[in-house]
Enzyme design. Structure first.
Site, short mmCIF file in Angstrom:
data_model
loop_
_atom_site.label_atom_id
_atom_site.label_comp_id
_atom_site.label_asym_id
_atom_site.label_seq_id
_atom_site.Cartn_x
_atom_site.Cartn_y
_atom_site.Cartn_z
N PRO A 2 0.68 -1.25 0.00
CA PRO A 2 0.00 0.00 0.00
C PRO A 2 0.71 1.31 0.00
O PRO A 2 0.37 2.12 -0.80
CB PRO A 2 -0.94 -0.09 1.15
CG PRO A 2 -1.21 -1.51 1.26
CD PRO A 2 -0.05 -2.22 0.69
N GLU A 3 1.62 1.61 0.83
CA GLU A 3 2.04 3.02 0.88
C GLU A 3 3.20 3.31 -0.08
O GLU A 3 3.71 2.41 -0.73
CB GLU A 3 2.37 3.41 2.33
CG GLU A 3 1.18 3.15 3.25
CD GLU A 3 1.38 3.59 4.66
OE1 GLU A 3 1.88 4.70 4.87
OE2 GLU A 3 1.05 2.83 5.58
N HIS A 96 -5.35 -16.05 -5.34
CA HIS A 96 -6.09 -14.84 -5.67
C HIS A 96 -5.59 -14.16 -6.94
O HIS A 96 -5.65 -12.93 -7.06
CB HIS A 96 -6.06 -13.86 -4.49
CG HIS A 96 -6.58 -14.46 -3.22
ND1 HIS A 96 -7.90 -14.80 -3.06
CD2 HIS A 96 -5.96 -14.83 -2.09
CE1 HIS A 96 -8.07 -15.33 -1.86
NE2 HIS A 96 -6.90 -15.37 -1.25
N ARG A 117 -8.18 -9.06 -1.37
CA ARG A 117 -9.39 -8.33 -0.99
C ARG A 117 -10.04 -7.57 -2.14
O ARG A 117 -11.09 -6.95 -1.94
CB ARG A 117 -9.06 -7.38 0.17
CG ARG A 117 -8.70 -8.14 1.43
CD ARG A 117 -8.23 -7.23 2.53
NE ARG A 117 -9.29 -6.45 3.12
CZ ARG A 117 -9.10 -5.55 4.07
NH1 ARG A 117 -7.89 -5.30 4.51
NH2 ARG A 117 -10.11 -4.89 4.57
N LYS A 160 -7.70 24.18 6.17
CA LYS A 160 -8.57 23.06 6.57
C LYS A 160 -9.09 23.24 7.98
O LYS A 160 -8.39 23.74 8.85
CB LYS A 160 -7.77 21.76 6.52
CG LYS A 160 -7.51 21.28 5.12
CD LYS A 160 -8.28 20.01 4.86
CE LYS A 160 -8.36 19.73 3.39
NZ LYS A 160 -9.65 19.30 2.95
#
Length: 286
Positions: A2-3, A96, A117, A160
């Site tokens: 992921p990162e 998978h 997933r 923000k």
DNA sequence: CCTAGAACCTGCGAGC
DNA sequence: TGCTCGCAGGTTCTAG
């Protein structure tokens, strides 16, 4: 994986093992893996066939393979559990396995997209004028990009009305940072994850960005972070940065700076790890 | 417009 | 042994 550091490890592997090869055939084994390709699986495979792969690029957690002599790229996102593997033809199918790409050469290897997933996937898109797939035009530059604008990021934080970890994970402000490296950078900067961004000073933003870059570069140097076989490079090998984590996954263990037991708090359907002594909660917590 | 939270998936380990 | 629950590194849609 992921990162940013893990995705960059994959990009480098693709550059070495996949770039400049001509696609002979692509095969989609699970339709969800190409759901971002709106024209469907048949269109995806048809348009890949016969094209030569250029040099792989990356922005944040997205990477893409340009198709030479076209204005299109194959965009890849690994989601939570996606892998891009270069495997010998005869290697057994992974449980998978979602997409397979064979090449028109005698190297004996193929590219496989494996994803437990199915949050990740591949898709084909037109490039913008900067050579970026059009669907990720809204993704901000990442902190390792030489053109990342520190001052613009600081001003965005000030505008923000949110908290710092949310901002770090907002891919339209700064890309490539996920749950692990956010917690690591915040620990290094001694900042609580719920610190409001509106009060950030320029030096504070600069220091935090420095820690984000340091922790990502350190992870990259050892092949990224992997706790298990789900996060591997294109050859199926794990990185070693999990041994160097100071915050993530260290609930109950002593803070490496002050010895106070680290805490884990449920946060946004996941967890935040922090030192309650070094990273004091803001007075008005929302 | 903005922000917070749930939804999307599968599998694993802990606890009963 | 087997069930249920909580948890997992991300993005995106919806509700407020």
């Amino acid at each position: 994986m992921p990162e940013l550091p893990e995705v960059e490890v994959v990009r480098r592997g693709l550059e070495r093992w996949v770039a400049h090869r001509v696609v002979a055939e692509a095969e989609v084994l699970h339709p969800r893996a190409v759901r971002r390709h709106l024209a469907g699986a048949d269109d995806f495979t048809h348009r890949l066939k016969g094209h030569r792969i250029g040099t792989p690029s990356r922005r944040g957690k997205y990477l893409w393979l340009p198709l030479e002599d076209t204005n299109q790229s194959v965009l890849a996102h690994l989601g939570m559990s996606g892998q891009l593997l270069v495997q010998p033809h005869e290697a057994p199918e992974e449980k998978h396995l979602r997409i397979r790409v064979r090449f028109a050469d005698g190297l004996g290897t193929e590219l496989r997209f494996v994803d437990q997933r199915t949050f990740g996937g591949l898709s084909l898109h037109d490039n913008t004028l900067d050579g970026l797939p059009d669907v990720i035009a809204h993704i901000a530059r990442d902190p390792l990009d030489p053109l990342f604008d520190d001052e613009a990021f600081h001003q965005a934080l000030r505008r923000k009305r949110s908290t710092i970890k949310r901002a770090l994970l907002d891919q339209s402000l700064i890309s490539g940072v996920g749950n692990i490296y956010a917690d690591e950078a915040l620990w290094r900067a001694r900042l609580h994850y719920e610190r409001p961004t509106a009060g950030f000073t320029r030096p504070r933003t600069a220091e935090l960005l420095g820690h984000v870059r340091d922790v990502m570069n350190a992870a990259l140097a050892v092949g990224g972070t992997s706790f298990d076989s789900l996060y591997v490079n294109v050859n199926g090998e794990s990185g070693y940065f999990d041994r160097s984590l100071d915050a993530y996954g260290r609930e109950g263990l002593p803070c490496r700076r002050c010895g106070t037991p680290m805490r884990r708090r449920p946060w946004m359907n996941r967890s935040s790890y922090f030192c309650p002594q070094c990273q004091r909660a803001p007075r008005v917590s929302s």
